[in-house]
Scaffold this motif. Structure first.
Motif, PDB file in Angstrom:
ATOM      1  N   LYS A  22       0.906  -1.138   0.128  1.00  0.00           N
ATOM      2  CA  LYS A  22      -0.037   0.014   0.002  1.00  0.00           C
ATOM      3  C   LYS A  22       1.089   1.385  -0.123  1.00  0.00           C
ATOM      4  CE  LYS A  22      -3.994   1.768   2.219  1.00  0.00           C
ATOM      5  NZ  LYS A  22      -5.219   1.596   3.304  1.00  0.00           N
ATOM      6  N   ARG A  23       0.753   2.112  -0.897  1.00  0.00           N
ATOM      7  CA  ARG A  23       1.738   3.311  -0.987  1.00  0.00           C
ATOM      8  C   ARG A  23       1.693   4.052   0.255  1.00  0.00           C
ATOM      9  NH1 ARG A  23       1.921   8.487  -3.690  1.00  0.00           N
ATOM     10  NH2 ARG A  23       3.940   8.596  -4.857  1.00  0.00           N
ATOM     11  N   ILE A  24       0.800   4.339   0.989  1.00  0.00           N
ATOM     12  CA  ILE A  24       0.904   5.187   2.187  1.00  0.00           C
ATOM     13  C   ILE A  24       2.023   4.203   3.129  1.00  0.00           C
ATOM     14  CG2 ILE A  24      -1.066   4.453   3.426  1.00  0.00           C
ATOM     15  CD1 ILE A  24      -1.373   7.503   4.050  1.00  0.00           C
ATOM     16  N   TRP A  25       1.864   2.927   3.276  1.00  0.00           N
ATOM     17  CA  TRP A  25       2.631   2.136   4.134  1.00  0.00           C
ATOM     18  C   TRP A  25       4.069   2.162   3.759  1.00  0.00           C
ATOM     19  CZ3 TRP A  25      -1.003  -2.609   4.076  1.00  0.00           C
ATOM     20  CH2 TRP A  25      -2.147  -2.128   4.693  1.00  0.00           C
ATOM     21  N   ASP A  26       4.164   2.127   2.407  1.00  0.00           N
ATOM     22  CA  ASP A  26       5.631   2.313   1.890  1.00  0.00           C
ATOM     23  C   ASP A  26       6.249   3.411   1.908  1.00  0.00           C
ATOM     24  OD1 ASP A  26       5.052  -0.135   0.416  1.00  0.00           O
ATOM     25  OD2 ASP A  26       4.941   0.933  -1.357  1.00  0.00           O
ATOM     26  N   ILE A  27       5.434   4.575   2.135  1.00  0.00           N
ATOM     27  CA  ILE A  27       6.150   5.980   2.317  1.00  0.00           C
ATOM     28  C   ILE A  27       6.332   5.899   3.999  1.00  0.00           C
ATOM     29  CG2 ILE A  27       5.429   8.565   2.647  1.00  0.00           C
ATOM     30  CD1 ILE A  27       3.445   7.804   0.267  1.00  0.00           C
ATOM     31  N   GLU A  28       5.497   5.552   4.718  1.00  0.00           N
ATOM     32  CA  GLU A  28       5.798   5.534   6.145  1.00  0.00           C
ATOM     33  C   GLU A  28       7.204   4.763   6.402  1.00  0.00           C
ATOM     34  OE1 GLU A  28       2.177   4.003   8.054  1.00  0.00           O
ATOM     35  OE2 GLU A  28       1.327   6.167   7.493  1.00  0.00           O
ATOM     36  N   LEU A  29       7.243   3.610   5.681  1.00  0.00           N
ATOM     37  CA  LEU A  29       8.288   2.867   5.719  1.00  0.00           C
ATOM     38  C   LEU A  29       9.825   3.219   5.406  1.00  0.00           C
ATOM     39  CD1 LEU A  29       9.741   0.231   7.283  1.00  0.00           C
ATOM     40  CD2 LEU A  29       8.953  -1.092   4.880  1.00  0.00           C
ATOM     41  N   MET A  30       9.552   3.800   4.322  1.00  0.00           N
ATOM     42  CA  MET A  30      10.787   4.748   3.907  1.00  0.00           C
ATOM     43  C   MET A  30      11.071   5.797   4.874  1.00  0.00           C
ATOM     44  SD  MET A  30      10.053   5.480  -0.262  1.00  0.00           S
ATOM     45  CE  MET A  30       8.510   4.665  -0.689  1.00  0.00           C
ATOM     46  N   ALA A  31      10.433   6.223   5.520  1.00  0.00           N
ATOM     47  CA  ALA A  31      10.637   7.615   6.366  1.00  0.00           C
ATOM     48  C   ALA A  31      11.414   7.151   7.523  1.00  0.00           C
ATOM     49  CB  ALA A  31       9.413   8.330   6.886  1.00  0.00           C
ATOM     50  N   LEU A  32      10.916   5.842   8.117  1.00  0.00           N
ATOM     51  CA  LEU A  32      11.650   5.103   8.933  1.00  0.00           C
ATOM     52  C   LEU A  32      13.089   4.719   8.698  1.00  0.00           C
ATOM     53  CD1 LEU A  32       8.705   2.988  10.664  1.00  0.00           C
ATOM     54  CD2 LEU A  32       9.742   4.670  11.626  1.00  0.00           C
ATOM     55  N   GLU A  33      13.120   4.053   7.639  1.00  0.00           N
ATOM     56  CA  GLU A  33      14.637   3.700   7.039  1.00  0.00           C
ATOM     57  C   GLU A  33      15.541   4.918   6.715  1.00  0.00           C
ATOM     58  OE1 GLU A  33      15.780   0.560   6.967  1.00  0.00           O
ATOM     59  OE2 GLU A  33      13.892  -0.402   7.018  1.00  0.00           O
ATOM     60  N   LEU A  34      14.813   5.922   6.225  1.00  0.00           N
ATOM     61  CA  LEU A  34      15.415   7.149   6.090  1.00  0.00           C
ATOM     62  C   LEU A  34      16.111   7.747   7.360  1.00  0.00           C
ATOM     63  CD1 LEU A  34      16.583   9.191   3.859  1.00  0.00           C
ATOM     64  CD2 LEU A  34      14.439  10.519   4.328  1.00  0.00           C
ATOM     65  N   ASP A  35      15.183   7.619   8.478  1.00  0.00           N
ATOM     66  CA  ASP A  35      15.622   8.211   9.856  1.00  0.00           C
ATOM     67  C   ASP A  35      16.934   7.097  10.484  1.00  0.00           C
ATOM     68  OD1 ASP A  35      13.854  10.158   9.999  1.00  0.00           O
ATOM     69  OD2 ASP A  35      12.386   8.995  10.943  1.00  0.00           O
ATOM     70  N   ASN A  36      16.731   5.896  10.173  1.00  0.00           N
ATOM     71  CA  ASN A  36      17.813   5.140  10.493  1.00  0.00           C
ATOM     72  C   ASN A  36      19.036   5.212   9.731  1.00  0.00           C
ATOM     73  OD1 ASN A  36      16.229   3.746  12.331  1.00  0.00           O
ATOM     74  ND2 ASN A  36      15.452   2.128  10.858  1.00  0.00           N
ATOM     75  N   ILE A  37      19.264   5.642   8.724  1.00  0.00           N
ATOM     76  CA  ILE A  37      20.317   5.982   7.784  1.00  0.00           C
ATOM     77  C   ILE A  37      20.740   7.248   8.414  1.00  0.00           C
ATOM     78  CG2 ILE A  37      21.032   6.576   5.625  1.00  0.00           C
ATOM     79  CD1 ILE A  37      19.037   4.812   4.390  1.00  0.00           C
ATOM     80  N   ASN A  38      20.074   8.284   8.587  1.00  0.00           N
ATOM     81  CA  ASN A  38      20.421   9.585   9.208  1.00  0.00           C
ATOM     82  C   ASN A  38      21.287   9.344  10.696  1.00  0.00           C
ATOM     83  OD1 ASN A  38      20.580  12.457   9.325  1.00  0.00           O
ATOM     84  ND2 ASN A  38      19.008  12.401  10.655  1.00  0.00           N
ATOM     85  N   HIS A  39      20.208   8.486  11.518  1.00  0.00           N
ATOM     86  CA  HIS A  39      20.923   8.295  12.713  1.00  0.00           C
ATOM     87  C   HIS A  39      22.267   7.726  12.623  1.00  0.00           C
ATOM     88  CE1 HIS A  39      17.319   9.966  14.797  1.00  0.00           C
ATOM     89  NE2 HIS A  39      16.617   9.022  14.270  1.00  0.00           N
ATOM     90  N   SER A  40      22.523   6.960  11.670  1.00  0.00           N
ATOM     91  CA  SER A  40      23.940   6.202  11.501  1.00  0.00           C
ATOM     92  C   SER A  40      24.783   7.141  10.965  1.00  0.00           C
ATOM     93  CB  SER A  40      23.613   5.096  10.462  1.00  0.00           C
ATOM     94  OG  SER A  40      22.662   4.092  11.343  1.00  0.00           O
TER      95      SER A  40
END
Length: 72
Positions: A22-40
């Motif tokens: 579902k597109r909205i779920w993809d967007i939410e997961l992308m945001a989480l992954e992006l946050d993880n990359i940023n925290h690293s």
């Protein structure tokens, strides 16, 4: 970066592929992954902020579509 596809391409550079279904779920997961990359501290701050803005815009767009769909 200008759109969701560009954010997907950015995440792929870090080995992150997202497809939940579902597109909205993809967007939410992308945001989480992006946050993880940023925290690293792997991503440039400017790229991170631009990608977050794109994801926020796309998420808001999806929410509006859902509301309109439920009104009908």
């Amino acid at each position: 970066m200008k759109n969701l596809y560009d954010v997907q391409q950015l995440l792929e550079k870090y080995g992150v592929l997202v497809h939940v279904g579902k597109r909205i779920w993809d967007i939410e997961l992308m945001a989480l992954e992006l946050d993880n990359i940023n925290h690293s501290r792997l991503i440039d701050k400017h790229d991170y902020l631009i990608a977050k803005m794109i994801l926020r815009r796309e998420h808001e767009h999806e929410e509006r579509k859902e509301k309109e769909k439920h009104r009908s």
